[in-house]
Write a protein that holds these residues in place. Structure first.
Motif, PDB file in Angstrom:
ATOM      1  N   UNK A   1       0.190  24.092 -62.097  1.00 19.12           N
ATOM      2  CA  UNK A   1       1.270  24.254 -61.133  1.00 19.12           C
ATOM      3  C   UNK A   1       1.820  25.668 -61.213  1.00 19.12           C
ATOM      4  N   UNK A   2       2.102  26.256 -60.063  1.00 17.40           N
ATOM      5  CA  UNK A   2       2.621  27.622 -60.027  1.00 17.40           C
ATOM      6  C   UNK A   2       3.811  27.691 -59.074  1.00 17.40           C
ATOM      7  N   UNK A   3       4.749  28.545 -59.401  1.00 15.30           N
ATOM      8  CA  UNK A   3       5.920  28.724 -58.553  1.00 15.30           C
ATOM      9  C   UNK A   3       5.536  29.479 -57.290  1.00 15.30           C
ATOM     10  N   UNK A   4       6.006  28.985 -56.151  1.00 16.07           N
ATOM     11  CA  UNK A   4       5.804  29.679 -54.883  1.00 16.07           C
ATOM     12  C   UNK A   4       6.998  30.617 -54.681  1.00 16.07           C
ATOM     13  N   UNK A   5       6.795  31.887 -54.988  1.00 12.90           N
ATOM     14  CA  UNK A   5       7.888  32.850 -54.930  1.00 12.90           C
ATOM     15  C   UNK A   5       8.492  33.008 -53.548  1.00 12.90           C
ATOM     16  N   UNK A   6       7.669  32.952 -52.522  1.00 19.35           N
ATOM     17  CA  UNK A   6       8.157  33.130 -51.156  1.00 19.35           C
ATOM     18  C   UNK A   6       9.073  31.992 -50.712  1.00 19.35           C
TER      19      UNK A   6
END
Length: 198
Positions: free
Chosen positions: A28-33
């Motif tokens: 899982x990765x953070x969606x910065x946008x």
């Protein structure tokens, strides 16, 4: 133990929220946008302002440990000179360009959420800011947007204090250079963190 935050301390809080996402087992990765950390401040007792950080990144490890990094040089107060002063005086961005939040929670509360379902969780995290580690507790609201995406928001405002974060001296400098009679030493922080399965 709950803290409160000054307009500049918001960075710390945002990380606490990221750990609450469901089914965060690996990849899982953070969606910065799509994510945002915002914080408020009050100067001269009556002038309230809202600020945020522009650059966020993060991920969740296989063991459920979540880490979020906040680029403190991306602080946006809508006044360029103030952005520069906060970076230099409050965050000491040259020495500490990132604020890091790490946390681990019992995922049994949220594992199994189906798209559209929600959960409220309490998360404990450690915020690393200007070389100090601060424990933070936050009430979070988790929404499963799809099988591949989860959003975590603050269920209640998180509060941080400049004294707890070790940045009182920087706020003093900011007040002096800006010729302000006061800047609040406590402020509300809100966050919206979106995680995507990779």
């Amino acid at each position: 133990m709950k803290f409160s935050a000054t307009s500049f301390a918001a960075a710390a809080v945002l990380s606490a929220s990221l750990v609450a996402a469901p089914a965060f087992a690996g990849g899982w990765a953070l969606s910065g946008d799509e994510s945002k950390v915002a914080f408020g401040s009050v100067k001269k007792d009556t002038v309230g302002e809202v600020h945020h950080f522009g650059n966020l990144s993060g991920s969740v490890a296989d063991d459920g440990t979540a880490t979020v990094e906040i680029d403190v040089t991306s602080v946006e107060t809508w006044i360029d000179i103030r952005n520069e002063r906060i970076q230099k005086m409050v965050f000491d961005a040259v020495s500490f360009p990132l604020a890091t939040i790490s946390a681990k929670i019992d995922m049994d509360e949220v594992n199994g959420l189906k798209p559209g379902e929600t959960a409220s969780v309490t998360s404990e995290a450690t915020v690393s800011l200007v070389g100090q580690d601060i424990p933070v507790e936050a009430d979070l609201f988790v929404v499963a947007l799809s099988d591949q995406k989860v959003m975590v928001t603050t269920d209640e405002m998180i509060m941080l204090s400049t004294a707890d974060l070790g940045i009182d001296g920087g706020v003093d400098q900011l007040m002096e250079v800006a010729k302000l009679p006061s800047i609040t030493r406590v402020t509300p922080v809100t966050l919206r963190l979106v995680f995507e399965k990779q």
